[in-house]
Design a protein around this motif. Structure first.
Motif, mmCIF file in Angstrom:
data_model
loop_
_atom_site.group_PDB
_atom_site.id
_atom_site.type_symbol
_atom_site.label_atom_id
_atom_site.label_comp_id
_atom_site.label_asym_id
_atom_site.label_seq_id
_atom_site.Cartn_x
_atom_site.Cartn_y
_atom_site.Cartn_z
ATOM 1 N N HIS A 103 15.950 5.245 3.247
ATOM 2 C CA HIS A 103 15.136 5.995 2.286
ATOM 3 C C HIS A 103 13.863 5.227 1.935
ATOM 4 O O HIS A 103 12.787 5.826 1.840
ATOM 5 N N LEU A 104 13.989 3.920 1.742
ATOM 6 C CA LEU A 104 12.811 3.106 1.418
ATOM 7 C C LEU A 104 11.809 3.106 2.576
ATOM 8 O O LEU A 104 10.603 3.198 2.365
ATOM 9 N N TYR A 105 12.324 3.029 3.789
ATOM 10 C CA TYR A 105 11.445 3.012 4.957
ATOM 11 C C TYR A 105 10.748 4.365 5.133
ATOM 12 O O TYR A 105 9.540 4.427 5.374
ATOM 13 N N LYS A 106 11.493 5.442 5.001
ATOM 14 C CA LYS A 106 10.912 6.780 5.133
ATOM 15 C C LYS A 106 9.869 7.045 4.049
ATOM 16 O O LYS A 106 8.906 7.773 4.280
ATOM 17 N N ALA A 107 10.069 6.447 2.887
ATOM 18 C CA ALA A 107 9.110 6.615 1.791
ATOM 19 C C ALA A 107 7.881 5.730 1.986
ATOM 20 O O ALA A 107 6.915 5.829 1.222
ATOM 21 N N GLY A 108 7.925 4.842 2.974
ATOM 22 C CA GLY A 108 6.784 3.971 3.249
ATOM 23 C C GLY A 108 6.669 2.783 2.316
ATOM 24 O O GLY A 108 5.611 2.161 2.205
ATOM 25 N N VAL A 109 7.767 2.455 1.660
ATOM 26 C CA VAL A 109 7.766 1.369 0.683
ATOM 27 C C VAL A 109 7.968 0.004 1.349
ATOM 28 O O VAL A 109 7.443 -1.003 0.876
ATOM 29 N N ILE A 110 8.722 -0.030 2.439
ATOM 30 C CA ILE A 110 8.912 -1.281 3.174
ATOM 31 C C ILE A 110 8.344 -1.124 4.584
ATOM 32 O O ILE A 110 8.312 -0.014 5.138
ATOM 33 N N ASP A 111 7.896 -2.221 5.157
ATOM 34 C CA ASP A 111 7.301 -2.169 6.491
ATOM 35 C C ASP A 111 8.383 -2.153 7.573
ATOM 36 O O ASP A 111 9.565 -2.381 7.305
#
Length: 79
Positions: free
Chosen positions: A36-44
């Motif tokens: 979810h964090l990756y899809k939201a663009g929050v983590i590289d």
């Protein structure tokens, strides 16, 4: 990112605390949260991939542990 603890600290930075009660389930929920964090663009991408590798390794360890029977080495008192 080398350990499960590192991933817990990463998630903690985003206010995500995971504790379900069984280590296998915790690992699976952490993987979902990372997705979810990756899809939201929050983590590289690099952070995402290294964290997923650690989670996959730890999940494998837990699967192996669940399949192997617990062996107790109990010796009876010999007289």
């Amino acid at each position: 990112m080398k350990t499960l603890y590192d991933i817990q600290q990463l998630l903690k930075n985003f206010g995500i605390f995971v504790y379900v009660g069984k280590r296998m389930w915790d690992i699976e929920l952490m993987a979902l949260e990372l997705d979810h964090l990756y899809k939201a663009g929050v983590i590289d991408k690099q952070t995402f991939l290294s964290a997923k590798l650690v989670l996959n390794r730890e999940h494998g360890v837990e699967e192996k542990r669940a399949k192997s029977p617990v062996k107790f080495n109990i010796k009876e008192n010999e007289e």
